[in-house]
Design a protein around this motif. Structure first.
Motif, PDB file in Angstrom:
ATOM      1  N   CYS A  73       1.241  -1.503  -0.091  1.00 39.54           N
ATOM      2  CA  CYS A  73      -0.329  -0.353  -0.365  1.00 39.54           C
ATOM      3  C   CYS A  73       0.902   1.615  -0.450  1.00 39.54           C
ATOM      4  O   CYS A  73       0.519   2.488  -0.597  1.00 39.54           O
ATOM      5  CB  CYS A  73      -0.999   0.187   1.085  1.00 39.54           C
ATOM      6  SG  CYS A  73      -2.254  -1.692   1.162  1.00 39.54           S
ATOM      7  N   THR A 111       1.252   4.118  -2.874  1.00 43.22           N
ATOM      8  CA  THR A 111       0.296   5.128  -2.370  1.00 43.22           C
ATOM      9  C   THR A 111       1.483   6.284  -2.491  1.00 43.22           C
ATOM     10  O   THR A 111       1.532   8.005  -2.380  1.00 43.22           O
ATOM     11  CB  THR A 111      -0.352   5.403  -1.307  1.00 43.22           C
ATOM     12  OG1 THR A 111      -0.175   4.729  -0.358  1.00 43.22           O
ATOM     13  CG2 THR A 111      -1.855   4.267  -2.325  1.00 43.22           C
ATOM     14  N   ASP A 164     -11.043   3.753   0.166  1.00 47.07           N
ATOM     15  CA  ASP A 164     -11.126   4.440  -1.432  1.00 47.07           C
ATOM     16  C   ASP A 164     -10.570   6.276  -1.695  1.00 47.07           C
ATOM     17  O   ASP A 164     -10.558   6.599  -2.531  1.00 47.07           O
ATOM     18  CB  ASP A 164     -12.591   4.411  -1.779  1.00 47.07           C
ATOM     19  CG  ASP A 164     -13.295   3.064  -1.797  1.00 47.07           C
ATOM     20  OD1 ASP A 164     -12.296   2.063  -2.249  1.00 47.07           O
ATOM     21  OD2 ASP A 164     -14.898   3.154  -1.260  1.00 47.07           O
ATOM     22  N   ASP A 192     -15.718  -6.568  -3.927  1.00 48.45           N
ATOM     23  CA  ASP A 192     -14.461  -7.419  -4.395  1.00 48.45           C
ATOM     24  C   ASP A 192     -14.902  -8.035  -5.925  1.00 48.45           C
ATOM     25  O   ASP A 192     -15.571  -8.912  -5.812  1.00 48.45           O
ATOM     26  CB  ASP A 192     -13.902  -8.529  -3.707  1.00 48.45           C
ATOM     27  CG  ASP A 192     -12.777  -8.822  -3.901  1.00 48.45           C
ATOM     28  OD1 ASP A 192     -12.447  -8.781  -5.939  1.00 48.45           O
ATOM     29  OD2 ASP A 192     -11.998 -10.134  -3.920  1.00 48.45           O
ATOM     30  N   GLU A 214      -4.417   4.378 -10.440  1.00 47.70           N
ATOM     31  CA  GLU A 214      -4.958   5.372 -10.202  1.00 47.70           C
ATOM     32  C   GLU A 214      -5.149   6.979 -10.683  1.00 47.70           C
ATOM     33  O   GLU A 214      -5.235   7.852 -12.340  1.00 47.70           O
ATOM     34  CB  GLU A 214      -5.852   5.938  -9.487  1.00 47.70           C
ATOM     35  CG  GLU A 214      -6.990   5.373  -8.348  1.00 47.70           C
ATOM     36  CD  GLU A 214      -7.617   5.170  -7.257  1.00 47.70           C
ATOM     37  OE1 GLU A 214      -8.746   5.217  -7.197  1.00 47.70           O
ATOM     38  OE2 GLU A 214      -6.614   5.417  -6.352  1.00 47.70           O
ATOM     39  N   GLY A 234      -8.282  -3.677  -1.411  1.00 45.74           N
ATOM     40  CA  GLY A 234      -8.259  -2.175  -1.270  1.00 45.74           C
ATOM     41  C   GLY A 234      -7.295  -1.341  -2.802  1.00 45.74           C
ATOM     42  O   GLY A 234      -6.703  -1.050  -3.326  1.00 45.74           O
ATOM     43  N   THR A 284      -5.638   7.911  -3.061  1.00 46.97           N
ATOM     44  CA  THR A 284      -5.256   8.208  -4.465  1.00 46.97           C
ATOM     45  C   THR A 284      -3.188   6.497  -4.672  1.00 46.97           C
ATOM     46  O   THR A 284      -2.967   7.069  -4.546  1.00 46.97           O
ATOM     47  CB  THR A 284      -4.858   9.321  -4.907  1.00 46.97           C
ATOM     48  OG1 THR A 284      -6.015  10.089  -4.927  1.00 46.97           O
ATOM     49  CG2 THR A 284      -4.072   9.359  -6.544  1.00 46.97           C
ATOM     50  N   THR A 285      -4.217   5.838  -5.824  1.00 44.95           N
ATOM     51  CA  THR A 285      -2.897   5.254  -6.205  1.00 44.95           C
ATOM     52  C   THR A 285      -1.449   5.312  -7.210  1.00 44.95           C
ATOM     53  O   THR A 285      -2.748   5.902  -8.037  1.00 44.95           O
ATOM     54  CB  THR A 285      -3.265   3.406  -6.061  1.00 44.95           C
ATOM     55  OG1 THR A 285      -4.295   3.109  -7.461  1.00 44.95           O
ATOM     56  CG2 THR A 285      -4.624   2.836  -4.848  1.00 44.95           C
ATOM     57  N   GLN A 298      -7.585  -0.430  -6.880  1.00 42.29           N
ATOM     58  CA  GLN A 298      -7.686   0.784  -7.062  1.00 42.29           C
ATOM     59  C   GLN A 298      -7.269   1.318  -8.305  1.00 42.29           C
ATOM     60  O   GLN A 298      -5.724   1.260  -8.378  1.00 42.29           O
ATOM     61  CB  GLN A 298      -7.794   1.807  -5.942  1.00 42.29           C
ATOM     62  CG  GLN A 298      -8.322   0.923  -5.015  1.00 42.29           C
ATOM     63  CD  GLN A 298      -8.331   1.924  -3.935  1.00 42.29           C
ATOM     64  OE1 GLN A 298      -8.096   3.619  -3.795  1.00 42.29           O
ATOM     65  NE2 GLN A 298      -8.722   1.920  -2.370  1.00 42.29           N
ATOM     66  N   GLY A 299      -7.912   1.722  -8.963  1.00 40.09           N
ATOM     67  CA  GLY A 299      -7.072   2.393 -10.499  1.00 40.09           C
ATOM     68  C   GLY A 299      -6.483   1.384 -11.521  1.00 40.09           C
ATOM     69  O   GLY A 299      -7.079   1.588 -12.210  1.00 40.09           O
ATOM     70  N   TYR A 316      -7.711  -8.098  -4.569  1.00 38.09           N
ATOM     71  CA  TYR A 316      -8.352  -6.981  -4.269  1.00 38.09           C
ATOM     72  C   TYR A 316      -9.227  -6.568  -4.313  1.00 38.09           C
ATOM     73  O   TYR A 316      -9.316  -5.311  -3.374  1.00 38.09           O
ATOM     74  CB  TYR A 316      -9.295  -6.725  -6.132  1.00 38.09           C
ATOM     75  CG  TYR A 316     -10.461  -6.262  -6.631  1.00 38.09           C
ATOM     76  CD1 TYR A 316      -9.398  -4.647  -7.527  1.00 38.09           C
ATOM     77  CD2 TYR A 316     -11.015  -5.471  -6.479  1.00 38.09           C
ATOM     78  CE1 TYR A 316     -10.316  -3.950  -7.881  1.00 38.09           C
ATOM     79  CE2 TYR A 316     -11.638  -4.554  -6.719  1.00 38.09           C
ATOM     80  CZ  TYR A 316     -11.111  -3.575  -7.297  1.00 38.09           C
ATOM     81  OH  TYR A 316     -11.826  -2.349  -7.833  1.00 38.09           O
TER      82      TYR A 316
END
Length: 610
Positions: free
Chosen positions: A89, A93, A112, A582, A119, A142, A115-116, A145-146, A139
């Motif tokens: 993570c 990020t 959510d 998911d 994304e 989290g 911001t990854t 995301q993106g 997934y």
């Protein structure tokens, strides 16, 4: 169904034709050049000193060594935590775990609001693809995301990981779905160096099976890069390879990882290749962290980082040959001892060649003179220790003030699946996080207990249920209140057919903690499977969801019960809740397809099957 499929094919062809025309127009009008492709490769549990480029003469890592020659090898790269999900993570990020909120495996979900990398790249027009090697990065936690394509298909039913060759094949298959005139961001996660060490032939021939798994992963990374090169994806690409954490082999009596924050698990390899952007064959002595990965990849691609990023773009640092400006140190945390055992958390402030570890019995090490961290100098440098402690508290406070609260859960199915990978897993112990817990047990005094509990978890993971129950009962003689081991005993009993005994264990757990979601869920499973009591099972499942609604498998269980009593609309509502958590769960999508088809909704059935 056939007519809708034909329409879909026609639509895809039309979109492709329009894209080709737009690309031709851009080229004829002197459009701006396409952004570089970006390849992020993460390797699980890889010690820096087991890579040839980092000085291991016995390593068989020709691909990683070649990448180091073609780019920059960071000699002082540090993990944010010796735990897979929090580390990834932070990689995705650019923020410390205290900021993004994910502090352990399996019981946290990246918010959510974070911001990854995916994304950011997707927002810039990139095709975004991921292929992960183990359920710990599903997934549902989290990290997807993106991503437009997120491949976590582990093959056979019940499998929770896949070998490096399967990851390579999945990554190449998914990247081939992205048009070549569109820039690509691909993340490939290789799990193989993680225990248990079981490399395939011929990598299983040497005496060191850990090195064998590393060599196998190295070969597959080479295959991935070769495939991307054949697809025209490497000519102007940015490649970054990084481990999530290292591995201990008896240093400080630790086996594997997750208990301490010493160098075997905190120091990691990190290699960056970006031809024409960073110098080739460079060794950077700058102190760097996993939080630097995201801003570095975005900066090299010409994109601005999102607000709140705590890392820095390393390309200018490498070009200058110096250190990261205004960086006195980086933070390493380990909350697993607290969250899973109720012991003290550990926080380390890692400077260039010095480390301070906050614990009930604090430690300080001169890494230049004592790389093995054998001589605690805590009493010799009080001012330096005080500055480090203040820095730790400052980073934690700033991160917490600007961060998000990760969705904490205890999905029992996730716990069981993580256990099959060798993780301890389980519901978090109710101890609030803080900078240091001087009133809690020091993990240094719990090495034996950690090993025993991890052993019980491994026995459960491989299905040795009688031995797991025996080991759990023996442990509970000296520590009868241990919640983690009581859960393991209940699981071993139920899975071995002793439903009554297992039910008694879980009832005691719920009596002691009415918010123990996992114990409630287990009582639901006993009601459904052993008692054939559908209404009792549904009641327990809903009680578990009141504790934590982010449990896709529990929603799936409720859907199955609704189907059994002929209530397809309720089943569909439950499945919608599960897939909102998911969306890449093929088994749940198959349930949706079956119900939709039975109800005459062919369009939804086809969409679900796809």
């Amino acid at each position: 169904m056939r007519s809708s499929l034909a329409a879909a094919v026609a639509a895809v062809a039309a979109v492709a034709a329009v894209a080709a025309v737009l690309a031709a127009l851009a080229a004829s009008c002197g459009g701006s050049p396409r952004r570089p492709d970006v390849v992020l490769i993460t390797i699980d549990t890889l010690r820096a000193d087991r890579v040839g480029a980092y000085g291991d003469g016995d390593a068989a890592t020709p691909v990683l060594d070649r990448l180091a020659r073609e780019g920059v090898r960071f000699d002082r790269a540090v993990a944010v935590a010796p735990i897979t999900l929090p580390a990834h993570c932070s990689i995705l990020t650019g923020r410390y775990p205290a900021a993004h909120g994910v502090r352990n495996n399996g019981t946290y979900v990246l918010p959510d609001e974070e911001t990854t990398l995916a994304e950011s790249f997707r927002g810039a027009g990139y095709g975004t693809v991921a292929a992960v090697g183990a359920f710990v990065l599903s997934y549902r936690f989290g990290v997807g995301q993106g991503f437009e394509r997120f491949d976590e298909t582990f093959g056979a039913a019940g499998a929770e990981e896949r070998r490096a060759d399967a990851v390579t094949e999945a990554a190449l298959a998914r990247t081939a779905e992205v048009p070549v005139d569109r820039p690509l961001f691909v993340w490939a996660h290789y799990f193989d160096p993680h225990a248990s060490y079981d490399p395939p032939p011929p990598f299983d021939q040497g005496p060191d099976r850990y090195r064998g798994e590393i060599a196998f992963a190295d070969r597959e990374i080479g295959r991935l890069l070769d495939g991307l090169e054949r697809a025209g994806r490497l000519e102007n690409a940015i490649i970054l390879v990084v481990a999530d954490h290292g591995e201990a082999f008896g240093e400080h009596d630790e086996q594997h990882h997750g208990l301490f924050v010493y160098e075997p698990t905190a120091r990691i390899p990190m290699i960056l290749v970006a031809r024409g952007r960073v110098p080739e064959g460079t060794v950077s002595e700058a102190l760097v962290s996993q939080v630097d990965v995201a801003p570095t990849l975005l900066g090299l691609a010409g994109l601005d980082p999102p607000p709140g990023i705590e890392g820095v773009d390393l390309a200018p640092v490498v070009a200058s040959g110096g250190d990261v400006a205004d960086r006195d140190g980086v933070l390493v945390e380990n909350l697993l001892p607290r969250l899973e055992f109720g012991w003290s958390a550990l926080y380390a402030w890692r400077e260039r060649d010095f480390k301070v570890i906050e614990a009930p019995r604090p430690e300080a090490y001169d890494l230049a003179a004592d790389p093995g961290e054998t001589t605690n100098r805590i009493a010799e440098v009080p001012e330096r220790v005080a500055r480090a402690s203040e820095a730790i508290r400052g980073v934690l406070a700033e991160a917490a003030a600007e961060g998000h609260v990760a969705g904490a859960g205890s999905d029992p199915d996730a716990v069981a699946r993580l256990r099959s990978l060798g993780y301890v897993g389980g519901a978090p112990i109710a101890v609030a996080p803080g900078a240091a817990d001087r009133d809690l047990p020091d993990p240094k005094d719990r090495v034996r207990e950690f090993a025993v509990v991890r052993g019980i978890s491994a026995e459960l993971g491989r299905g040795d249920l009688a031995r797991a129950a025996e080991s759990a009962r023996a442990y509970l003689v000296d520590d009868p209140g241990n919640v983690r081991v009581r859960h393991m005993l209940g699981e071993a009993l139920v899975r071995s057919g002793e439903a009554d005994a297992g039910e008694a264990v879980y009832r005691d757990l719920v009596r002691d903690d009415p918010r123990d979601c996992t114990a409630i869920w287990r009582l639901g499973e006993i009601a459904a499977v052993a008692r054939h009591d559908a209404s009792g099972a549904a009641r327990r499942y809903r009680e578990s969801l009141e504790c934590d609604p982010r449990q896709p498998d529990v929603w799936g269980r409720l859907a199955a019960l609704a189907e059994e009593r002929g209530d397809d609309p309720e089943a569909m509502r439950c499945l919608d809740r599960a897939l909102a958590i998911d969306p890449f769960r093929a088994d749940l999508s198959a349930q949706v397809a079956a119900i939709a088809w039975r109800g005459g909704d062919a369009e939804r059935a086809e969409a679900a099957w796809r």
